[in-house]
Design a protein around this motif. Structure first.
Motif, PDB file in Angstrom:
ATOM      1  N   GLY A  13      31.228 100.577  91.803  1.00  0.00           N
ATOM      2  CA  GLY A  13      30.374 101.740  92.021  1.00  0.00           C
ATOM      3  C   GLY A  13      29.757 102.231  90.733  1.00  0.00           C
ATOM      4  N   ALA A  14      30.495 102.117  89.630  1.00  0.00           N
ATOM      5  CA  ALA A  14      29.962 102.538  88.341  1.00  0.00           C
ATOM      6  C   ALA A  14      28.751 101.712  87.963  1.00  0.00           C
ATOM      7  CB  ALA A  14      31.040 102.416  87.270  1.00  0.00           C
ATOM      8  N   ALA A  15      28.785 100.422  88.294  1.00  0.00           N
ATOM      9  CA  ALA A  15      27.638  99.562  88.005  1.00  0.00           C
ATOM     10  C   ALA A  15      26.432  99.977  88.824  1.00  0.00           C
ATOM     11  CB  ALA A  15      28.003  98.106  88.296  1.00  0.00           C
ATOM     12  N   GLY A  16      26.668 100.295  90.110  1.00  0.00           N
ATOM     13  CA  GLY A  16      25.575 100.752  90.960  1.00  0.00           C
ATOM     14  C   GLY A  16      25.019 102.079  90.501  1.00  0.00           C
ATOM     15  N   PHE A  17      25.900 102.949  90.006  1.00  0.00           N
ATOM     16  CA  PHE A  17      25.468 104.244  89.510  1.00  0.00           C
ATOM     17  C   PHE A  17      24.573 104.073  88.291  1.00  0.00           C
ATOM     18  CE2 PHE A  17      26.610 107.943  86.681  1.00  0.00           C
ATOM     19  CZ  PHE A  17      25.750 108.825  87.292  1.00  0.00           C
ATOM     20  N   ALA A  18      24.949 103.148  87.395  1.00  0.00           N
ATOM     21  CA  ALA A  18      24.142 102.895  86.206  1.00  0.00           C
ATOM     22  C   ALA A  18      22.750 102.419  86.591  1.00  0.00           C
ATOM     23  CB  ALA A  18      24.826 101.864  85.316  1.00  0.00           C
ATOM     24  N   TYR A  66      24.660 108.923  95.483  1.00  0.00           N
ATOM     25  CA  TYR A  66      25.206 108.501  96.771  1.00  0.00           C
ATOM     26  C   TYR A  66      24.096 108.342  97.803  1.00  0.00           C
ATOM     27  CZ  TYR A  66      27.212 108.548 101.362  1.00  0.00           C
ATOM     28  OH  TYR A  66      27.494 108.217 102.655  1.00  0.00           O
ATOM     29  N   ILE A  67      23.153 109.281  97.830  1.00  0.00           N
ATOM     30  CA  ILE A  67      22.065 109.183  98.805  1.00  0.00           C
ATOM     31  C   ILE A  67      21.256 107.915  98.562  1.00  0.00           C
ATOM     32  CG2 ILE A  67      19.917 110.259  99.597  1.00  0.00           C
ATOM     33  CD1 ILE A  67      21.235 112.983  99.041  1.00  0.00           C
ATOM     34  N   ARG A  72      19.865 102.305 100.150  1.00  0.00           N
ATOM     35  CA  ARG A  72      19.837 100.888  99.794  1.00  0.00           C
ATOM     36  C   ARG A  72      20.679 100.071 100.766  1.00  0.00           C
ATOM     37  NH1 ARG A  72      20.800 101.653  93.422  1.00  0.00           N
ATOM     38  NH2 ARG A  72      18.631 101.822  92.718  1.00  0.00           N
ATOM     39  N   ALA A  73      21.818 100.631 101.163  1.00  0.00           N
ATOM     40  CA  ALA A  73      22.691  99.910 102.098  1.00  0.00           C
ATOM     41  C   ALA A  73      22.007  99.714 103.443  1.00  0.00           C
ATOM     42  CB  ALA A  73      24.012 100.664 102.270  1.00  0.00           C
ATOM     43  N   TYR A  74      21.212 100.701 103.882  1.00  0.00           N
ATOM     44  CA  TYR A  74      20.451 100.524 105.119  1.00  0.00           C
ATOM     45  C   TYR A  74      19.347  99.492 104.942  1.00  0.00           C
ATOM     46  CZ  TYR A  74      22.743 104.563 107.261  1.00  0.00           C
ATOM     47  OH  TYR A  74      23.664 105.428 107.795  1.00  0.00           O
ATOM     48  N   GLN A  75      18.740  99.465 103.759  1.00  0.00           N
ATOM     49  CA  GLN A  75      17.691  98.488 103.481  1.00  0.00           C
ATOM     50  C   GLN A  75      18.226  97.059 103.561  1.00  0.00           C
ATOM     51  OE1 GLN A  75      16.024  99.413  99.614  1.00  0.00           O
ATOM     52  NE2 GLN A  75      14.241 100.410 100.528  1.00  0.00           N
ATOM     53  N   THR A  76      19.382  96.852 102.973  1.00  0.00           N
ATOM     54  CA  THR A  76      19.936  95.496 102.877  1.00  0.00           C
ATOM     55  C   THR A  76      20.704  95.065 104.112  1.00  0.00           C
ATOM     56  OG1 THR A  76      21.982  96.313 101.847  1.00  0.00           O
ATOM     57  CG2 THR A  76      20.152  95.740 100.369  1.00  0.00           C
ATOM     58  N   GLY A  77      20.987  96.006 105.005  1.00  0.00           N
ATOM     59  CA  GLY A  77      21.757  95.669 106.197  1.00  0.00           C
ATOM     60  C   GLY A  77      23.250  95.824 106.022  1.00  0.00           C
ATOM     61  N   GLN A  78      23.688  96.306 104.850  1.00  0.00           N
ATOM     62  CA  GLN A  78      25.116  96.574 104.677  1.00  0.00           C
ATOM     63  C   GLN A  78      25.563  97.691 105.614  1.00  0.00           C
ATOM     64  OE1 GLN A  78      24.857  97.144 100.312  1.00  0.00           O
ATOM     65  NE2 GLN A  78      26.540  95.686 100.204  1.00  0.00           N
ATOM     66  N   PRO A 142      33.995 113.567  94.134  1.00  0.00           N
ATOM     67  CA  PRO A 142      34.262 112.132  94.037  1.00  0.00           C
ATOM     68  C   PRO A 142      34.388 111.686  92.587  1.00  0.00           C
ATOM     69  CG  PRO A 142      32.475 112.580  95.571  1.00  0.00           C
ATOM     70  CD  PRO A 142      32.749 113.852  94.852  1.00  0.00           C
ATOM     71  N   ILE A 143      35.197 110.655  92.392  1.00  0.00           N
ATOM     72  CA  ILE A 143      35.393 110.128  91.045  1.00  0.00           C
ATOM     73  C   ILE A 143      34.100 109.524  90.505  1.00  0.00           C
ATOM     74  CG2 ILE A 143      36.804 108.580  89.638  1.00  0.00           C
ATOM     75  CD1 ILE A 143      38.279 110.916  91.021  1.00  0.00           C
ATOM     76  N   GLU A 144      33.322 108.901  91.370  1.00  0.00           N
ATOM     77  CA  GLU A 144      32.030 108.338  90.993  1.00  0.00           C
ATOM     78  C   GLU A 144      30.926 109.046  91.775  1.00  0.00           C
ATOM     79  OE1 GLU A 144      31.241 106.233  88.670  1.00  0.00           O
ATOM     80  OE2 GLU A 144      33.305 105.835  88.068  1.00  0.00           O
ATOM     81  N   PRO A 145      29.782 109.319  91.137  1.00  0.00           N
ATOM     82  CA  PRO A 145      28.713 110.059  91.825  1.00  0.00           C
ATOM     83  C   PRO A 145      28.164 109.367  93.058  1.00  0.00           C
ATOM     84  CG  PRO A 145      28.375 110.083  89.450  1.00  0.00           C
ATOM     85  CD  PRO A 145      29.478 109.099  89.710  1.00  0.00           C
ATOM     86  N   ASN A 146      28.259 108.035  93.133  1.00  0.00           N
ATOM     87  CA  ASN A 146      27.724 107.363  94.321  1.00  0.00           C
ATOM     88  C   ASN A 146      28.777 107.167  95.404  1.00  0.00           C
ATOM     89  OD1 ASN A 146      29.093 105.427  92.857  1.00  0.00           O
ATOM     90  ND2 ASN A 146      27.693 103.764  93.391  1.00  0.00           N
ATOM     91  N   THR A 147      29.882 107.899  95.284  1.00  0.00           N
ATOM     92  CA  THR A 147      30.870 108.001  96.357  1.00  0.00           C
ATOM     93  C   THR A 147      30.631 109.329  97.064  1.00  0.00           C
ATOM     94  OG1 THR A 147      32.505 106.714  95.121  1.00  0.00           O
ATOM     95  CG2 THR A 147      33.342 108.137  96.871  1.00  0.00           C
ATOM     96  N   PRO A 148      30.668 109.371  98.389  1.00  0.00           N
ATOM     97  CA  PRO A 148      30.272 110.603  99.086  1.00  0.00           C
ATOM     98  C   PRO A 148      31.277 111.744  98.997  1.00  0.00           C
ATOM     99  CG  PRO A 148      31.086 108.999 100.655  1.00  0.00           C
ATOM    100  CD  PRO A 148      30.984 108.283  99.332  1.00  0.00           C
ATOM    101  N   LYS A 149      30.730 112.939  99.042  1.00  0.00           N
ATOM    102  CA  LYS A 149      31.533 114.118  99.333  1.00  0.00           C
ATOM    103  C   LYS A 149      31.766 114.094 100.841  1.00  0.00           C
ATOM    104  CE  LYS A 149      29.010 116.808  95.844  1.00  0.00           C
ATOM    105  NZ  LYS A 149      28.182 118.016  95.591  1.00  0.00           N
TER     106      LYS A 149
END
Length: 215
Positions: A13-18, A66-67, A72-78, A142-149
């Motif tokens: 997640g840290a990599a995705g956040f960067a 996170y948003i 992106r996850a919807y775009q890729t089909g994840q 959340p510990i990482e910003p791209n993890t949801p509240k």
């Protein structure tokens, strides 16, 4: 084991956040772009009927990274949801950043540092999944910003989201995440509902901000 998996998830997640930080979102541009979102996310109590009836998630007050990662996850089909994929697929990286900045700017609520106590049974379920490792001790830091509240999120949405991680082989329903899938599959549906109900009862920082014309 789950704590180790959660730690690995945080590293990825840290990599995705960067990556998400390469673009700066513009709140005003996001407000204009959000015209396509407010029909659902700007109506208090609005319900979605797919894959079952449930309230659409509160996204005002979520973190911008996170948003963006969700879109992106919807775009890729994840994340598999026909409507959301159609919407997300039409967005550029800058447009996603702008939308994220707009909804993250609705952050006028502050969750209590210590959440209301869970029942013994639910506390054990949360400990089993190591939920606070990623989502924070009060489920709003959340510990990482791209993890949801998730504190204060709608219970029915949380249940649908958790159950989606257990779905396999469906082209229109489900979410792909090795960590979350591994965690969610350890619970019965009744246990997922119990955790969702508790998390919804926690004082959180999320809200639905009514937009003009949709009050």
């Amino acid at each position: 084991m789950l704590r180790s998996l959660a730690a690995l998830w945080l590293l990825s997640g840290a990599a995705g956040f960067a990556q998400a930080q390469t673009l700066t979102g513009d709140v005003r541009a996001g407000q204009q772009r959000a015209e396509m979102c407010i029909g659902c996310h700007g109506v208090v109590g609005y319900q979605n009927s797919f894959p079952e009836i449930h309230k659409v998630p509160k996204i005002s007050g979520q973190s911008a990274p996170y948003i963006v990662s969700s879109l992106r996850a919807y775009q890729t089909g994840q994340r598999r949801h026909p409507t959301m994929r159609g919407i997300a697929s039409a967005l550029s990286e800058q447009e996603m950043a702008d939308l994220a900045a707009f909804y993250a700017s609705h952050s006028d609520k502050k969750a209590a540092a210590v959440p209301r106590s869970a029942s013994v049974e639910v506390a054990a379920l949360l400990e089993k999944g190591a939920c606070m490792v990623c989502h924070g001790a009060n489920f709003s830091q959340p510990i990482e910003p791209n993890t949801p509240k998730i504190g204060g999120q709608h219970a029915d949405y949380l249940f649908v989201a958790l159950r989606a991680y257990t779905v396999e082989g469906n082209r229109v329903v489900g979410r792909a995440s090795p960590v979350m899938s591994g965690i969610a599959k350890r619970y019965t549906l009744a246990e997922l509902r119990a955790m969702a109900a508790y998390l919804a009862s926690v004082e959180g920082e999320l809200s639905t901000v009514p937009q003009p014309g949709f009050r």
